[in-house]
Structure formats: structure tokens, C-alpha cells
Design an enzyme around this catalytic site. Structure first.
Site, PDB file in Angstrom:
ATOM      1  N   SER A 198       0.791  -1.231   0.000  1.00 33.31           N
ATOM      2  CA  SER A 198       0.000   0.000   0.000  1.00 33.31           C
ATOM      3  C   SER A 198       0.819   1.275   0.000  1.00 33.31           C
ATOM      4  CB  SER A 198      -0.940   0.005   1.185  1.00 33.31           C
ATOM      5  OG  SER A 198      -0.219   0.253   2.368  1.00 33.31           O
ATOM      6  N   HIS A 226      -5.297  -4.400   0.477  1.00 30.56           N
ATOM      7  CA  HIS A 226      -5.458  -3.225  -0.398  1.00 30.56           C
ATOM      8  C   HIS A 226      -5.922  -3.615  -1.801  1.00 30.56           C
ATOM      9  CE1 HIS A 226      -4.053  -0.225   2.442  1.00 30.56           C
ATOM     10  NE2 HIS A 226      -3.293  -1.205   2.903  1.00 30.56           N
ATOM     11  N   LYS A 257     -11.569  -1.438   3.861  1.00 31.94           N
ATOM     12  CA  LYS A 257     -11.003  -0.558   2.833  1.00 31.94           C
ATOM     13  C   LYS A 257     -11.893  -0.628   1.577  1.00 31.94           C
ATOM     14  CE  LYS A 257      -6.523  -1.177   5.065  1.00 31.94           C
ATOM     15  NZ  LYS A 257      -6.554  -0.118   6.079  1.00 31.94           N
ATOM     16  N   THR A 287     -14.781 -10.084  21.841  1.00 33.74           N
ATOM     17  CA  THR A 287     -16.178  -9.946  21.437  1.00 33.74           C
ATOM     18  C   THR A 287     -16.262  -9.859  19.910  1.00 33.74           C
ATOM     19  OG1 THR A 287     -16.672  -8.830  23.496  1.00 33.74           O
ATOM     20  CG2 THR A 287     -18.212  -8.463  21.686  1.00 33.74           C
TER      21      THR A 287
HETATM   22  C1  PLP Z   1      -1.297  -4.450   4.296  1.00 34.85           C
HETATM   23  C2  PLP Z   1      -2.234  -4.298   5.441  1.00 34.85           C
HETATM   24  N1  PLP Z   1      -2.643  -5.394   6.097  1.00 34.85           N
HETATM   25  C3  PLP Z   1      -3.486  -5.308   7.142  1.00 34.85           C
HETATM   26  C4  PLP Z   1      -3.955  -4.078   7.574  1.00 34.85           C
HETATM   27  C5  PLP Z   1      -4.893  -4.031   8.735  1.00 34.85           C
HETATM   28  O1  PLP Z   1      -6.220  -3.961   8.275  1.00 34.85           O
HETATM   29  P1  PLP Z   1      -7.345  -3.273   9.160  1.00 34.85           P
HETATM   30  O2  PLP Z   1      -7.250  -1.807   8.918  1.00 34.85           O
HETATM   31  O3  PLP Z   1      -8.622  -3.891   8.701  1.00 34.85           O
HETATM   32  O4  PLP Z   1      -7.026  -3.620  10.577  1.00 34.85           O
HETATM   33  C6  PLP Z   1      -3.552  -2.913   6.929  1.00 34.85           C
HETATM   34  C7  PLP Z   1      -4.061  -1.592   7.397  1.00 34.85           C
HETATM   35  O5  PLP Z   1      -3.818  -0.557   6.890  1.00 34.85           O
HETATM   36  C8  PLP Z   1      -2.667  -3.019   5.833  1.00 34.85           C
HETATM   37  O6  PLP Z   1      -2.235  -1.927   5.194  1.00 34.85           O
END
Ligand code: PLP
Length: 422
Positions: A198, A226, A257, A287
Site C-alpha cells: 500500500s 489493499h 477498505k 467480542t
Molecule cells: C497491508 C495491510 N494489512 C493489514 C492491515 C490491517 O487492516 P485493518 O485496517 O482492517 O485492521 C492494513 C491496514 O492498513 C494493511 O495496510
């Protein structure tokens, strides 16, 4: 009973550490912005010490398709609250599993062509809990982890006591193979990687990674956080787009996202999901997601699976934005994904440009600084979406052109990032 009078050293430690963080220009400040659901990507910023708000166009949201403001998605959440209340009321095991949870897991498994799916409270937790649980299951695990894997994957890998971690160079299959060759033949192996990275916006070679996994009998674990919702005919991610979903053992994603809601998940074979459901601490002892969130996510995944227009529109908007940046001579890093990084080169400059974009031009672009990216490669990370208009783009491009010229690179910064421009 003794009463502690002395100041605990942790208080001084915090003061000193924070001073250091400030000095390096990476002290984190949050910009409170209230999203206007009916006008996304327009937000309202509350001006300090006034009742007045002002409009801000946000360029850095990860709600890539605007699913979080879709009326059908919001209505699903509202009616689930009316019907089932605000919270889940328990862990999955303790009355926290509703038919909605089961339906969403089935929907996600179908999206990725897997036998089963498992929900977690966030994408972070799905990575941390799944990787840690897998890598502590059998003795002798070796995890081959891409150097740029997300913090949540690293947390799971590091937390797996007794396993060995081998980091391979980012997206470098020759290095991965060299490291696989050097590992003991009989050790259980896992390759952990992402599809869309990302921060740089590059995309991994999933077929190539899976070919190596087959050759060296490694399990494959991919983070499609992403990419889900955005790539593939039904939004199944790059694994769907490249026709390789069946080759990957575990596909992990987020509902926060591309699907615009909240929560994380994995999809895999029935026995892997059953094993994690039965043993992963981060799944069991928390939870479960509230029914409203699950209902909204289910509505979103169904819409995203069935409708292509938002994906197509997003990519058209990304291309239009890049064309406008190019013709105005504003540097950006060309990527094969929907992410448009604008190299800035040092933390202070990044912060100043982001702040001035907000204060003077009413646009918001998050500054991405160390430790999220290496020193010298600080950047603004832009994510044009289906609802960014041509006019919004023209304003953003004009503002960037002025500020990238006006705000100089600090003496400590490097110019390396600036030369990456497309
Ligand atoms: C590559 C990647 N994996 C996992 C996550 C975590 O996802 P979440 O925001 O749903 O906790 C992110 C969060 O930005 C991420 O960029």
C-alpha cells in the site's frame, strides 16, 4: 502495604522518547475530519475554538470505492441495530455468532473460491492471530516473509515463539528461492506476502511465488487488504484478477477498505479455517463484530461482487488524475495499482506540505513518514476514488504544484525520492 512515592521511571522514559520523536519530525498528530456521507469525499473540519466547520476534500481515504457511504450499506447497518441491538454481546463462542456472521463468512469464502471463511475484529488481528497460530502449531516452522510486509503480519510472525523467520528482499523471487533452497527440506515452510503493497503501490508476482511454494512445499499466505473489492471481475483481489486464487492456501483481507466497513477475515480450506477457529487466541477471546457491522459488510461485499462500475470508475479516475499530474509537471511515482504516491523526501517537508494543503487549499493528503516508510522516501499517498471530480483534481494538482516548489527539501533530506517521478 507500601505506597509508591517515587515517580516510576516509565514516566521519564515516555517524556524523553516523545521529545526524540518530535525532534525527528515524526510526532503523530491527528486531524479530526467528519465525513459527510452524502458528499464523499467531502469532509468537514472543525476549526479550533469556533463552531464553524469548513469543507475539506480528502485524498487519502482507504474507503477506495466509497462503499462506507453507500445508502444500501448504511441502511443494512441501521436495520441490524434496530433488530439486534448495538453490540454483539459476546465472543463468537458466547452468544456472539449471529446468522449474519455465518452468512458473511460464506460470502467471503465464495468471493475467493475457498471452502471456508473466518471473521476477525480487524484486518490487523486477522493477520496477527492467523500467522502466530499457524507458526506455533507444529515444531520447526520457517516463515519466509517479504521485507515490506505490513506491521500486522510482522506482529504475528514475531509472536510465533519457536519458529524461524527468514526475510526475503521485497518482491524478489530469486532471493526467495535462494532462501528456500538453503532451508532444511523437511521443515514446514510458509511464505507470507501481500498482493498490493500500500505504501509503494506495487504488486507482487503471485503466480511466481506460488510456483516456488509448490517447488519447495511451502504454504502460501497472502494479504489482499489493499486489493479486495478493487481487483478481479468480482472484487476478489489480485488473486482473482490473475486467476491464481486456487494456488494460494490462505487469502486474508479486510472489510474496512475496498468494502468500506470494518473487520478482517481469512479464507482457506475447511480444515485450516476450522483449526484457526478452534485455536487462534485473537479469534476466540474477543467480542465478535457487532451485527450492524457484519450486516453492512455483507451488503457491501454482495454489491461489490455483483457490480463492476465502481471499480471501473475508480481506475478511470486514477488514470485521469495521473494524466493531469503529468501534464502539470507534478512529480508522482508511477505504480501498477490504484495508489498514487507523491515523493516528498523528508518528514518535516511532508508535514508542512500536508498542513498547508489543508489550511490553504482545503484538501487533505496524509503525510507518510518513517517508520511507515524509510527515511528519505517520505511521501504523500493519494488514492483517487470514483467520486473525485475533475474539478477536485484540478484544485489538488494546482495546490501540489505550488507547494512542491515553495516548500524546500530540508538539508537532511535526500533527493532520491524526487527522482523516482514518472
Ligand atoms: C497491508 C495491510 N494489512 C493489514 C492491515 C490491517 O487492516 P485493518 O485496517 O482492517 O485492521 C492494513 C491496514 O492498513 C494493511 O495496510
Amino acid at each position: 502495604m507500601s505506597i509508591r512515592n517515587a515517580r516510576h521511571p516509565f514516566y521519564d522514559f515516555c517524556d524523553e522518547a516523545l521529545a526524540g520523536i518530535r525532534e525527528q519530525g515524526r510526532y503523530r498528530t491527528f486531524t479530526p475530519l467528519a465525513r459527510e456521507a452524502s458528499r464523499y469525499p467531502v469532509y468537514e473540519e472543525e476549526l479550533p475554538n469556533t463552531d464553524i466547520g469548513r469543507e475539506v476534500v480528502v485524498w487519502s481515504s482507504n474507503d477506495y470505492l466509497g462503499m462506507g457511504v453507500e445508502p444500501e450499506v448504511c441502511e443494512a447497518a441501521i436495520s441490524a441495530i434496530r433488530e439486534h441491538g448495538a453490540g454483539a454481546g459476546g465472543t463468537r463462542n458466547i452468544a456472539g455468532t449471529s446468522p449474519l456472521h455465518k452468512a458473511l463468512e460464506t460470502e467471503l469464502a465464495a468471493l475467493h473460491g475457498k471452502e471456508a471463511g473466518l471473521l476477525f475484529v480487524s484486518g490487523y488481528v486477522s493477520n496477527q492471530a492467523s500467522l502466530q497460530t499457524i507458526l506455533t502449531s507444529m515444531p520447526g516452522w520457517i516463515c519466509f516473509s517479504d521485507r515490506l510486509n505490513h506491521a500486522s503480519m510482522i506482529a504475528g510472525i514475531k509472536g510465533a515463539r519457536g519458529s524461524t523467520t527468514v526475510i526475503y528482499e521485497h518482491n524478489d523471487l530469486a532471493d526467495l528461492e535462494a532462501k528456500l533452497v538453503a532451508a532444511p527440506v523437511d521443515a514446514p515452510k510458509l511464505i507470507a506476502f501481500e498482493s498490493v503493497y500500500s505504501m509503494d503501490g506495487d504488486i507482487s508476482d503471485i503466480a511466481g511465488t506460488c510456483a516456488l511454494a509448490r517447488k519447495y512445499n511451502a504454504l502460501t499466505y497472502i494479504d489482499e487488504v489493499h486489493a479486495v473489492g478493487l481487483y478481479g471481475e468480482h472484487g476478489g483481489g489480485v488473486t482473482e484478477r490473475d486467476g491464481v486464487a486456487a494456488q494460494v492456501d490462505i487469502i486474508e483481507g479486510t472489510l474496512a477498505k475496498g468494502f468500506g466497513v470494518h473487520g478482517g477475515y481469512i479464507t482457506a480450506s475447511a480444515q485450516i479455517v476450522d483449526y484457526l477457529r478452534s485455536t487462534a487466541s485473537g479469534f476466540i477471546f474477543t467480542t465478535s463484530l457487532p451485527p450492524s457491522v457484519v450486516a453492512a459488510a455483507l451488503a457491501s461485499v454482495k454489491m461489490v461482487r455483483a457490480q463492476n462500475w465502481r471499480r471501473e470508475k475508480m481506475f478511470e479516475r486514477v488514470e485521469t488524475f495521473r494524466a493531469k499530474m503529468r501534464s502539470a509537471g507534478v512529480p508522482f511515482t508511477m505504480t501498477p495499482s490504484h495508489i498514487v504516491p507523491v515523493p516528498v523526501g523528508d518528514a518535516e517537508r511532508c508535514k508542512v506540505i500536508s498542513q498547508r494543503l489543508l489550511n490553504e487549499y482545503g484538501v487533505y493528503a496524509t503525510p507518510i513518514n518513517y517508520p511507515t516508510v524509510p527515511h528519505g522516501t517520505e511521501r504523500l499517498r493519494l488514492t483517487p476514488g470514483p467520486y473525485h471530480t475533475d474539478e477536485m483534481m484540478d484544485d489538488m494538482v494546482a495546490a501540489l504544484k505550488i507547494l512542491l516548489t515553495e516548500v524546500p527539501l530540508a538539508a537532511t533530506g535526500t533527493t532520491q525520492a524526487l527522482t523516482e517521478a514518472a
